[in-house]
Every structure is written in C-alpha cells, then in structure tokens.
Motif scaffolding. Sequence first.
Motif, PDB file in Angstrom:
ATOM      1  N   THR A  18       0.834  -1.201   0.000  1.00 16.12           N
ATOM      2  CA  THR A  18       0.000   0.000   0.000  1.00 16.12           C
ATOM      3  C   THR A  18       0.868   1.250   0.000  1.00 16.12           C
ATOM      4  OG1 THR A  18      -1.760  -1.134   1.208  1.00 16.12           O
ATOM      5  CG2 THR A  18      -1.794   1.262   1.251  1.00 16.12           C
ATOM      6  N   ILE A  19       1.868   1.263   0.863  1.00 17.46           N
ATOM      7  CA  ILE A  19       2.766   2.414   0.950  1.00 17.46           C
ATOM      8  C   ILE A  19       3.552   2.599  -0.341  1.00 17.46           C
ATOM      9  CG2 ILE A  19       4.692   3.433   2.205  1.00 17.46           C
ATOM     10  CD1 ILE A  19       2.070   3.361   3.752  1.00 17.46           C
ATOM     11  N   LEU A  20       4.014   1.502  -0.927  1.00 16.39           N
ATOM     12  CA  LEU A  20       4.808   1.591  -2.156  1.00 16.39           C
ATOM     13  C   LEU A  20       3.971   2.069  -3.338  1.00 16.39           C
ATOM     14  CD1 LEU A  20       7.084  -1.580  -1.872  1.00 16.39           C
ATOM     15  CD2 LEU A  20       7.645   0.811  -1.373  1.00 16.39           C
ATOM     16  N   TRP A  21       2.660   1.802  -3.318  1.00 12.56           N
ATOM     17  CA  TRP A  21       1.773   2.356  -4.339  1.00 12.56           C
ATOM     18  C   TRP A  21       1.501   3.833  -4.061  1.00 12.56           C
ATOM     19  CZ3 TRP A  21       0.097   0.781  -8.938  1.00 12.56           C
ATOM     20  CH2 TRP A  21       0.142  -0.581  -9.251  1.00 12.56           C
ATOM     21  N   PHE A  22       1.369   4.165  -2.793  1.00 14.74           N
ATOM     22  CA  PHE A  22       0.992   5.527  -2.417  1.00 14.74           C
ATOM     23  C   PHE A  22       2.105   6.530  -2.731  1.00 14.74           C
ATOM     24  CE2 PHE A  22       1.022   8.930   0.825  1.00 14.74           C
ATOM     25  CZ  PHE A  22      -0.223   9.499   0.580  1.00 14.74           C
ATOM     26  N   ILE A  23       3.345   6.200  -2.407  1.00 13.27           N
ATOM     27  CA  ILE A  23       4.447   7.167  -2.504  1.00 13.27           C
ATOM     28  C   ILE A  23       4.612   7.749  -3.908  1.00 13.27           C
ATOM     29  CG2 ILE A  23       6.967   7.405  -2.379  1.00 13.27           C
ATOM     30  CD1 ILE A  23       6.891   5.714   0.155  1.00 13.27           C
ATOM     31  N   PRO A  24       4.760   6.930  -4.980  1.00 12.52           N
ATOM     32  CA  PRO A  24       4.950   7.556  -6.300  1.00 12.52           C
ATOM     33  C   PRO A  24       3.721   8.312  -6.788  1.00 12.52           C
ATOM     34  CG  PRO A  24       4.743   5.177  -6.505  1.00 12.52           C
ATOM     35  CD  PRO A  24       4.855   5.476  -5.046  1.00 12.52           C
ATOM     36  N   ALA A  25       2.521   7.780  -6.472  1.00 10.93           N
ATOM     37  CA  ALA A  25       1.300   8.475  -6.898  1.00 10.93           C
ATOM     38  C   ALA A  25       1.172   9.812  -6.185  1.00 10.93           C
ATOM     39  CB  ALA A  25       0.080   7.597  -6.611  1.00 10.93           C
ATOM     40  N   CYS A  26       1.494   9.819  -4.900  1.00 12.17           N
ATOM     41  CA  CYS A  26       1.408  11.060  -4.116  1.00 12.17           C
ATOM     42  C   CYS A  26       2.466  12.057  -4.570  1.00 12.17           C
ATOM     43  CB  CYS A  26       1.577  10.726  -2.637  1.00 12.17           C
ATOM     44  SG  CYS A  26       1.407  12.145  -1.535  1.00 12.17           S
ATOM     45  N   PHE A  27       3.675  11.586  -4.831  1.00 12.90           N
ATOM     46  CA  PHE A  27       4.752  12.495  -5.214  1.00 12.90           C
ATOM     47  C   PHE A  27       4.454  13.180  -6.546  1.00 12.90           C
ATOM     48  CE2 PHE A  27       9.282  13.347  -6.549  1.00 12.90           C
ATOM     49  CZ  PHE A  27       9.491  14.334  -5.601  1.00 12.90           C
ATOM     50  N   ALA A  28       3.743  12.472  -7.424  1.00 12.97           N
ATOM     51  CA  ALA A  28       3.335  13.091  -8.688  1.00 12.97           C
ATOM     52  C   ALA A  28       2.427  14.285  -8.411  1.00 12.97           C
ATOM     53  CB  ALA A  28       2.626  12.075  -9.570  1.00 12.97           C
ATOM     54  N   LEU A  29       1.555  14.167  -7.409  1.00 14.84           N
ATOM     55  CA  LEU A  29       0.688  15.278  -7.027  1.00 14.84           C
ATOM     56  C   LEU A  29       1.505  16.407  -6.391  1.00 14.84           C
ATOM     57  CD1 LEU A  29      -2.302  13.294  -5.465  1.00 14.84           C
ATOM     58  CD2 LEU A  29      -2.261  14.453  -7.679  1.00 14.84           C
ATOM     59  N   ASN A  30       2.458  16.039  -5.543  1.00 14.11           N
ATOM     60  CA  ASN A  30       3.305  17.046  -4.899  1.00 14.11           C
ATOM     61  C   ASN A  30       4.104  17.854  -5.918  1.00 14.11           C
ATOM     62  OD1 ASN A  30       3.724  14.497  -2.610  1.00 14.11           O
ATOM     63  ND2 ASN A  30       2.897  16.439  -1.943  1.00 14.11           N
ATOM     64  N   MET A  31       4.544  17.196  -6.987  1.00 12.23           N
ATOM     65  CA  MET A  31       5.399  17.841  -7.982  1.00 12.23           C
ATOM     66  C   MET A  31       4.612  18.623  -9.026  1.00 12.23           C
ATOM     67  SD  MET A  31       8.624  17.604  -7.451  1.00 12.23           S
ATOM     68  CE  MET A  31       9.229  18.041  -9.099  1.00 12.23           C
ATOM     69  N   ALA A  32       3.291  18.458  -9.051  1.00 10.60           N
ATOM     70  CA  ALA A  32       2.481  19.176 -10.039  1.00 10.60           C
ATOM     71  C   ALA A  32       2.730  20.682  -9.917  1.00 10.60           C
ATOM     72  CB  ALA A  32       1.003  18.861  -9.834  1.00 10.60           C
ATOM     73  N   PHE A  33       2.889  21.336 -11.054  1.00  6.03           N
ATOM     74  CA  PHE A  33       3.217  22.771 -11.046  1.00  6.03           C
ATOM     75  C   PHE A  33       1.955  23.577 -10.802  1.00  6.03           C
ATOM     76  CE2 PHE A  33       4.353  26.842 -13.183  1.00  6.03           C
ATOM     77  CZ  PHE A  33       5.404  27.171 -12.340  1.00  6.03           C
ATOM     78  N   GLY A  34       1.846  24.097  -9.595  1.00  7.00           N
ATOM     79  CA  GLY A  34       0.705  24.913  -9.206  1.00  7.00           C
ATOM     80  C   GLY A  34       1.172  26.184  -8.524  1.00  7.00           C
ATOM     81  N   PRO A  35       0.251  26.949  -7.950  1.00 10.05           N
ATOM     82  CA  PRO A  35       0.610  28.248  -7.365  1.00 10.05           C
ATOM     83  C   PRO A  35       1.605  28.170  -6.220  1.00 10.05           C
ATOM     84  CG  PRO A  35      -1.689  27.669  -6.905  1.00 10.05           C
ATOM     85  CD  PRO A  35      -1.203  26.722  -7.936  1.00 10.05           C
ATOM     86  N   ASN A  36       1.495  27.146  -5.349  1.00 10.58           N
ATOM     87  CA  ASN A  36       2.448  27.054  -4.250  1.00 10.58           C
ATOM     88  C   ASN A  36       3.853  26.726  -4.738  1.00 10.58           C
ATOM     89  OD1 ASN A  36      -0.096  26.200  -2.091  1.00 10.58           O
ATOM     90  ND2 ASN A  36       1.568  27.497  -1.354  1.00 10.58           N
ATOM     91  N   ASN A  37       3.961  25.790  -5.684  1.00 16.27           N
ATOM     92  CA  ASN A  37       5.281  25.479  -6.218  1.00 16.27           C
ATOM     93  C   ASN A  37       5.851  26.658  -6.999  1.00 16.27           C
ATOM     94  OD1 ASN A  37       5.640  22.927  -5.128  1.00 16.27           O
ATOM     95  ND2 ASN A  37       4.583  21.901  -6.805  1.00 16.27           N
ATOM     96  N   LEU A  38       4.982  27.428  -7.624  1.00 16.76           N
ATOM     97  CA  LEU A  38       5.441  28.649  -8.286  1.00 16.76           C
ATOM     98  C   LEU A  38       5.995  29.631  -7.260  1.00 16.76           C
ATOM     99  CD1 LEU A  38       5.763  30.534 -10.722  1.00 16.76           C
ATOM    100  CD2 LEU A  38       3.362  31.186 -10.453  1.00 16.76           C
ATOM    101  N   LEU A  39       5.364  29.720  -6.090  1.00 12.61           N
ATOM    102  CA  LEU A  39       5.871  30.587  -5.029  1.00 12.61           C
ATOM    103  C   LEU A  39       7.270  30.148  -4.589  1.00 12.61           C
ATOM    104  CD1 LEU A  39       2.975  31.419  -2.524  1.00 12.61           C
ATOM    105  CD2 LEU A  39       4.288  33.006  -3.934  1.00 12.61           C
ATOM    106  N   SER A  40       7.460  28.834  -4.416  1.00  8.09           N
ATOM    107  CA  SER A  40       8.779  28.336  -4.019  1.00  8.09           C
ATOM    108  C   SER A  40       9.823  28.683  -5.070  1.00  8.09           C
ATOM    109  CB  SER A  40       8.737  26.819  -3.800  1.00  8.09           C
ATOM    110  OG  SER A  40       8.028  26.494  -2.637  1.00  8.09           O
ATOM    111  N   LEU A  41       9.445  28.515  -6.329  1.00 11.13           N
ATOM    112  CA  LEU A  41      10.353  28.834  -7.435  1.00 11.13           C
ATOM    113  C   LEU A  41      10.729  30.313  -7.405  1.00 11.13           C
ATOM    114  CD1 LEU A  41      11.432  27.204 -10.019  1.00 11.13           C
ATOM    115  CD2 LEU A  41       9.657  28.425 -11.254  1.00 11.13           C
ATOM    116  N   THR A  42       9.715  31.173  -7.261  1.00  8.30           N
ATOM    117  CA  THR A  42       9.941  32.617  -7.265  1.00  8.30           C
ATOM    118  C   THR A  42      10.721  33.081  -6.038  1.00  8.30           C
ATOM    119  OG1 THR A  42       7.868  32.921  -8.482  1.00  8.30           O
ATOM    120  CG2 THR A  42       8.792  34.856  -7.401  1.00  8.30           C
ATOM    121  N   ASN A  43      10.357  32.546  -4.859  1.00  6.56           N
ATOM    122  CA  ASN A  43      11.060  32.937  -3.640  1.00  6.56           C
ATOM    123  C   ASN A  43      12.534  32.541  -3.689  1.00  6.56           C
ATOM    124  OD1 ASN A  43       8.761  34.046  -2.523  1.00  6.56           O
ATOM    125  ND2 ASN A  43       8.194  32.188  -1.408  1.00  6.56           N
TER     126      ASN A  43
END
Length: 221
Positions: A18-43
């Motif tokens: 379960t954990i091994l399925w969750f980690i890559p699927a979740c990380f794909a969501l974490n890496m999605a380019f959205g407003p918060n990740n844009l803030l990190s990039l800009t900051n």
Amino acid sequence: MSSLQSPPILGRNMSLHTILWFIPACFALNMAFGPNNLLSLTNAMRGGIGIALAASLGRLVAFAIMIAVTALGLGALLIASELAFSAVKWAGAAYLVWLGIKLLRAGGPKLGAVEATRPVRSLSVLARQEFWVAIGNPKAILIFTAFFPQFIDRNDYAASFALLGVIFLLLELAAIAIYSLIGSHLGRFATNSKAFSWMNRLSGGMMIAFGAMLALARRPA
C-alpha cells in the motif's frame, strides 16, 4: 492499492505494498506545477533556497490543518456544500490574482544584481503567502478526500490516515526543495534589473492564470 495483499507491517493491517503504491502516486501530485510550487520557485529566485524552504513552512502548516480537518470528516462536508466550496474558491482565486498583480507591479530591483538576490519581503510575509495560497485552494482538499481513502486501512482509520498525512508532508517538502533548487539556479541568470523584471512579470502572469483556473473550477459532483 489498499486491496493488495502483503504482510501487515504498518499499523494493524496497512501493508508495505500500500505504501509503495501511495508514494509515487502522491509524489506526482506534490510535484504538479501549481501556485504554491510557483511561489517556491519565485522565492528561491529572489532570496535563495533557504528563504524558499523556510517560507514553505506556511504551506506545510496549511496542509497539516487540511489533513486533520479531512480526517475528522469536515473536508467531505466542504466538498458537499456548494456555498462553502464557492466561498473558499473565490477567496483563493482573488488572492492568487492579487499576488500576481503585485508581482507584475514589482518590476526589477533598483540596485543591480547584488540586490536582485535578496528577498524583497520579510520571511514572515512569504510564509503567510504560502499559507494562504494553500489554504485558499479547495481543490487541495480533494487530494485528502478523494485520493487518501484509496489507501486507507478501514480497520485502523486514524493511524493509517495519520501515516499517509506524514508521508504526504515529507514528499511535499521534497518537492519544495526541488523547485527551490531550480529557482535558485534560475535566479543566477537574473544578473540585471531588466531580466529580473521579466521574471517577475512571468511569475505574476502565471499566478493570475492559476487564479483564473481556480475561479473556473467546479465543485465535484
């Protein structure tokens, strides 16, 4: 997924599969380019990796609150209520547009390349921006109300939800570090006021676009 059978080693029944399925699927969501990740990039472009990572604590606090709220069942109520969903959606969209306009109007630094690498706002302000951008996006709650349950152990709900929440936050921190590293390298190319001004315009335009997309988002059926 959670239905896969393997030795119960996490919680009472949550499996390693379960954990091994969750980690890559979740990380794909974490890496999605959205407003918060844009803030990190800009900051990171403006102040360096350390500033971006420290400011991101505001985002992690917001997500921790949203995970707790969802675990208590309030997230599902927010998604089910058209009025509540719309209120959060429009407030979040307005805030993103406001941030975008501020970036567009910021222009480039006045004192040359040395000043371009310094943060233009205090760390507390940047952390609050991260917090409000995260907390003002009702679509983020969908991750916890629609994505997490696919991996939850119904026989040990609280412990498994908490474990997935901790993993999500750690993966979010990893994504923040990656975007901050990219931003710090991009910032090195901004060796003059004009180049940095264009970076601010690009970031501001993208932030406004994210706000428009959020405003057009519909409540899940």
